[in-house]
Motif scaffolding. Structure first.
Motif, PDB file in Angstrom:
ATOM      1  N   VAL A  17      51.446   0.192  36.200  1.00 18.66           N
ATOM      2  CA  VAL A  17      50.996  -0.808  35.184  1.00 18.66           C
ATOM      3  C   VAL A  17      52.129  -1.361  34.516  1.00 18.66           C
ATOM      4  O   VAL A  17      52.260  -2.459  34.427  1.00 18.66           O
ATOM      5  N   CYS A  18      53.196  -0.399  34.470  1.00 16.40           N
ATOM      6  CA  CYS A  18      54.502  -1.038  33.607  1.00 16.40           C
ATOM      7  C   CYS A  18      55.657  -1.342  34.738  1.00 16.40           C
ATOM      8  O   CYS A  18      56.656  -1.852  34.584  1.00 16.40           O
ATOM      9  N   ASN A  19      55.324  -0.863  35.923  1.00 16.39           N
ATOM     10  CA  ASN A  19      56.133  -0.864  37.097  1.00 16.39           C
ATOM     11  C   ASN A  19      57.789  -0.421  36.974  1.00 16.39           C
ATOM     12  O   ASN A  19      58.901  -1.029  37.399  1.00 16.39           O
ATOM     13  N   TYR A  37      50.359   7.435  36.621  1.00 17.39           N
ATOM     14  CA  TYR A  37      50.827   6.647  35.444  1.00 17.39           C
ATOM     15  C   TYR A  37      51.887   7.506  34.863  1.00 17.39           C
ATOM     16  O   TYR A  37      51.934   8.624  34.683  1.00 17.39           O
ATOM     17  N   CYS A  38      52.740   6.906  34.253  1.00 21.21           N
ATOM     18  CA  CYS A  38      54.122   7.461  33.637  1.00 21.21           C
ATOM     19  C   CYS A  38      53.365   7.907  32.053  1.00 21.21           C
ATOM     20  O   CYS A  38      54.113   8.891  31.511  1.00 21.21           O
ATOM     21  N   SER A  47      43.721  -1.190  33.999  1.00 22.44           N
ATOM     22  CA  SER A  47      43.102  -2.259  34.320  1.00 22.44           C
ATOM     23  C   SER A  47      44.026  -3.369  34.185  1.00 22.44           C
ATOM     24  O   SER A  47      43.904  -4.614  35.210  1.00 22.44           O
ATOM     25  N   GLN A  48      45.206  -3.367  33.732  1.00 22.49           N
ATOM     26  CA  GLN A  48      46.259  -4.402  33.895  1.00 22.49           C
ATOM     27  C   GLN A  48      47.009  -4.097  35.133  1.00 22.49           C
ATOM     28  O   GLN A  48      47.916  -4.887  35.482  1.00 22.49           O
ATOM     29  N   ALA A  49      46.828  -2.909  35.744  1.00 23.63           N
ATOM     30  CA  ALA A  49      47.724  -2.830  37.284  1.00 23.63           C
ATOM     31  C   ALA A  49      47.175  -3.883  38.042  1.00 23.63           C
ATOM     32  O   ALA A  49      45.955  -4.313  38.217  1.00 23.63           O
ATOM     33  N   THR A  50      48.124  -4.374  38.944  1.00 22.14           N
ATOM     34  CA  THR A  50      47.950  -5.485  39.945  1.00 22.14           C
ATOM     35  C   THR A  50      47.281  -4.667  41.040  1.00 22.14           C
ATOM     36  O   THR A  50      47.569  -3.643  41.656  1.00 22.14           O
ATOM     37  N   PRO A  51      46.123  -5.208  41.507  1.00 13.96           N
ATOM     38  CA  PRO A  51      45.649  -4.586  42.948  1.00 13.96           C
ATOM     39  C   PRO A  51      46.549  -4.442  44.062  1.00 13.96           C
ATOM     40  O   PRO A  51      47.313  -5.595  44.139  1.00 13.96           O
ATOM     41  N   GLY A  52      46.459  -3.641  44.771  1.00 10.63           N
ATOM     42  CA  GLY A  52      47.297  -3.405  46.069  1.00 10.63           C
ATOM     43  C   GLY A  52      48.624  -2.906  45.898  1.00 10.63           C
ATOM     44  O   GLY A  52      49.241  -2.476  46.866  1.00 10.63           O
TER      45      GLY A  52
END
Length: 55
Positions: A17-19, A37-38, A47-52
């Motif tokens: 999510v936050c990279n 997730y952190c 849901s904000q995480a980029t797919p892949g």
């Protein structure tokens, strides 16, 4: 002889999510493979995480 590890020697993962990188915590000792997730905030906003990006 100290039993503690240096913080730099702990395993890390990247939050999808936050990279940002996050390190192993003692409370995750039994489920580190399942941790994605952190924080709870990132888990709620998954849901904000980029797919892949998730393995």
């Amino acid at each position: 002889m100290p039993r503690h590890r240096a913080k730099s020697a702990l395993p890390t993962k990247i939050c999808p999510v936050c990279n940002l990188p996050f390190t192993w915590r003692k409370k995750w000792a039994d489920c580190w493979d399942d941790v994605k997730y952190c924080s709870d905030r990132c888990r709620r906003h998954k849901s904000q995480a980029t797919p892949g990006e998730m393995p």
